[in-house]
Motif scaffolding. Structure first.
Motif, PDB file in Angstrom:
ATOM      1  N   GLU B 186       0.949  -0.838  -0.344  1.00  0.00           N
ATOM      2  CA  GLU B 186      -0.001  -0.109  -0.067  1.00  0.00           C
ATOM      3  C   GLU B 186       1.083   0.915  -0.275  1.00  0.00           C
ATOM      4  O   GLU B 186       1.583   1.420   0.731  1.00  0.00           O
ATOM      5  CB  GLU B 186      -0.438   0.137   1.247  1.00  0.00           C
ATOM      6  N   THR B 187       0.676   1.619  -1.365  1.00  0.00           N
ATOM      7  CA  THR B 187       1.398   3.245  -1.183  1.00  0.00           C
ATOM      8  C   THR B 187       1.743   3.910   0.062  1.00  0.00           C
ATOM      9  O   THR B 187       1.198   4.088   1.412  1.00  0.00           O
ATOM     10  CB  THR B 187       0.791   4.501  -1.717  1.00  0.00           C
ATOM     11  N   GLY B 188       3.172   4.266   0.244  1.00  0.00           N
ATOM     12  CA  GLY B 188       3.407   4.440   1.631  1.00  0.00           C
ATOM     13  C   GLY B 188       3.748   4.053   3.029  1.00  0.00           C
ATOM     14  O   GLY B 188       3.621   4.413   4.372  1.00  0.00           O
ATOM     15  N   GLU B 189       3.386   2.850   2.929  1.00  0.00           N
ATOM     16  CA  GLU B 189       3.451   1.831   4.222  1.00  0.00           C
ATOM     17  C   GLU B 189       4.984   1.961   4.242  1.00  0.00           C
ATOM     18  O   GLU B 189       5.685   1.842   3.432  1.00  0.00           O
ATOM     19  CB  GLU B 189       2.631   1.320   3.659  1.00  0.00           C
ATOM     20  N   MET B 190       4.857   1.714   6.240  1.00  0.00           N
ATOM     21  CA  MET B 190       5.885   1.993   6.630  1.00  0.00           C
ATOM     22  C   MET B 190       6.854   0.483   6.091  1.00  0.00           C
ATOM     23  O   MET B 190       5.527  -0.860   6.658  1.00  0.00           O
ATOM     24  CB  MET B 190       6.412   2.595   7.614  1.00  0.00           C
ATOM     25  N   LYS B 191       7.703   0.052   6.084  1.00  0.00           N
ATOM     26  CA  LYS B 191       8.914  -1.009   6.362  1.00  0.00           C
ATOM     27  C   LYS B 191       7.892  -2.196   7.081  1.00  0.00           C
ATOM     28  O   LYS B 191       7.787  -2.814   7.088  1.00  0.00           O
ATOM     29  CB  LYS B 191       9.841  -0.951   6.592  1.00  0.00           C
TER      30      LYS B 191
END
Lengths: 318, 216
Positions: B186-191
């Motif tokens: 998902e766009t912008g999802e953190m690692k």
């Protein structure tokens, strides 16, 4: 009638029953799909048809084994033991420390047991797994040094060996019984045992579906009903009595034996259900379409075979 | 000649695997469709990728390449033949990820060629009693850079009991390979969020998960 003719007569009867069952299954399916197009045949009817189809395969396999006589029966039993044992051990808690013990179970204990049956060495095949495997397998496991859940692990492996190999090997062991006046006809004892056990399973299923109301063991096996149990046991005992002409028994004795066999089969199904329930599974595997695993089909035979063997041996073998 | 040999070996591997493990595929969260995917699985045995590869339908299998450690699979001629000719593995450098080129590059190239991948985000075989080791970050970077590729969690059950680490002869227990519902970046999802999500999705497929946590 010669032994061959009797075997052919029984197999002919089985095929006849299967033909009728197949027709009934197909008619039920056609009627169900004609009634309403949206849901289609119910899962019970689909399962019934899958079960009947699988019966054709199973009867064919048993028939082939009979064609080869003693070696056919022993090889088929050994293969079934292997298939059952892997299903059983798959659901246990063995660890890496059991690896050698498991290899010994699969590749030593199992073949040795059937070789002993082949050589008709009663004195050894009747104690090989209960004594030698029982005492030596934990030694193999303990040499690996892993003591975590040790008792649980060795018990599970030994239970697997006892049920799937030792008990099941009593089916071909029936061939080794020397009954006066019944020489060379022992194959028919297997026909009697397997026939009664399996028809009892089927009849309990049919009676349960048709008239089942009260559950007999709801916490263990919700599908089993009092009506299915009583109807199945009584009708299978009648069938056993009707098969007296292939056995060394009188009709009454045949009925009594059939009753004991069906009772043991019922108990076997119950015990094996309890194990499945504990492990959180519905079936032992998915090898046989509509039935589940090999063990789902063998559970009753496993419990009935040794008792039948020893009763016949005690009363009929001098 | 090599091709024929590889084809024969392929059949032999599949027949042997099916005989020993009677492996059954359970497609719970998706269907075996020709969609580009990254199958990511738990890793406890050398045979893990063989099992996943075996249960894929042939059409999918031909387009699916396992990701494996170059340090192990480049060792001898035999290793290289098995890895490159039979499984057409994507070999990655696990030992020196820092120096030189991007360690993800071979996987990205394979994806851009249209291949699906089988990979093990734990990075190494799990010999502990825990169900799943923490995930390495590679799966996150891969998914971020190719977000259209479906990530399919795959739980391999029992193979570590058939052939535990260090054993030679397999015990013929039954194995299952369970395919879960695909997830996507998902766009912008953190690692950390992505890795946790992927790991949970995989753990949810473990058959004895609830029972083990009750008793353990």
């Amino acid at each position: 009638m010669t032994t061959q003719e009797q075997i052919l007569a029984v197999f002919g009867g089985v095929v006849g029953i299967l033909v009728v069952a197949t027709i009934i299954g197909r008619v039920l399916r056609r009627r169900a799909s004609a009634e309403g197009p949206s849901p289609g045949p119910s899962s019970t009817i689909q399962n019934l048809n899958a079960r009947i189809n699988a019966w054709w395969t199973m009867v064919t396999l048993i028939g082939l084994a009979f064609l080869f006589g003693k070696i056919g029966i022993i090889v088929l039993s050994a293969v079934l033991s292997l298939a059952a044992l892997r299903e059983f051990v798959t659901l246990t808690n063995t660890r890496q420390g059991d690896h050698w013990a498991l290899l010994a179970a699969f590749f030593v204990a199992l073949p040795v047991q059937y070789i002993l049956v082949w050589y008709e060495w009663y004195g050894l095949y009747s104690i090989f797994i209960p004594i030698y495997a029982f005492l030596l397998m934990p030694v193999i496991a303990v040499l690996r040094g892993d003591t975590q859940r040790f008792l649980e692990r060795i018990t599970e492996v030994h239970w697997g060996l006892m049920l799937c190999v030792f008990c099941l090997s009593h089916v071909p062991a029936l061939l080794t019984l020397d009954i006066p006046g019944y020489e060379g006809r022992q194959l028919l004892l297997i026909v009697f045992l397997v026939g009664v056990v399996q028809t009892s399973d089927v009849l309990q299923y049919v009676w349960g579906k048709l008239a089942g109301r009260r559950k007999i063991a709801p916490s263990v096996s919700p599908a089993k009903t009092v009506e299915g149990f009583a109807g199945g046991v009584l009708s299978a005992s009648l069938l056993g009595a009707g098969l007296w002409w292939i056995t060394p028994f009188t009709p009454w004795q045949a009925a009594l034996f059939a009753f004991v066999i069906t009772m043991m089969g019922f108990i076997g199904g119950l015990v094996m259900s309890a194990i499945k329930r504990d492990r959180g599974v519905k079936d032992w595997g998915r090898t046989i379409e509509g039935h589940g695993g090999i063990l789902d089909r063998l559970d009753s035979l496993i419990f009935a075979a040794p008792i039948f063997f020893h009763l016949v041996r005690y009363f009929w073998v001098p | 000649m090599t091709r024929l040999l590889a084809a024969l070996f392929t059949i032999a591997v599949i027949v042997f695997t099916r005989l020993v493990t009677a492996v059954q595929a359970r497609w719970l969260g998706c269907v075996p469709a020709p969609i580009q995917r990254i199958y990511y699985a738990n890793h406890a045995s050398h045979g893990d990728f063989v099992l996943v590869w075996t249960v894929l339908p042939p059409a999918l299998r031909n387009k699916t390449r396992p990701v494996a450690g170059a340090d192990y699979w480049r060792k001898t001629f035999i290793h290289r033949f098995i890895a490159l000719k039979i499984f057409r593995a994507v070999l990655i450098d696990r030992l020196r990820p820092q120096c030189g080129s991007n360690p993800l590059a071979p996987m990205i190239d394979a994806l851009d060629d249209g291949a699906s991948l089988i990979l093990f985000p734990e990075g190494t075989r799990n010999a502990t009693d825990t169900q799943l080791l923490p995930f390495k970050g590679g799966i996150y970077h891969l998914s971020r850079r190719r977000p259209d590729v479906e990530m399919v969690p795959v739980w391999i059950a029992n193979l570590n009991r058939v052939l535990p680490k260090g054993e030679i002869v397999p015990v013929p227990l039954l194995c299952t390979v369970t395919f879960g519902a695909p997830l996507k970046f998902e766009t912008g999802e953190m690692k950390a969020d992505f890795l946790a999500r992927a790991r949970d999705a995989l753990l949810n497929l473990a058959p004895g998960a609830s029972r083990n946590s009750e008793t353990g």
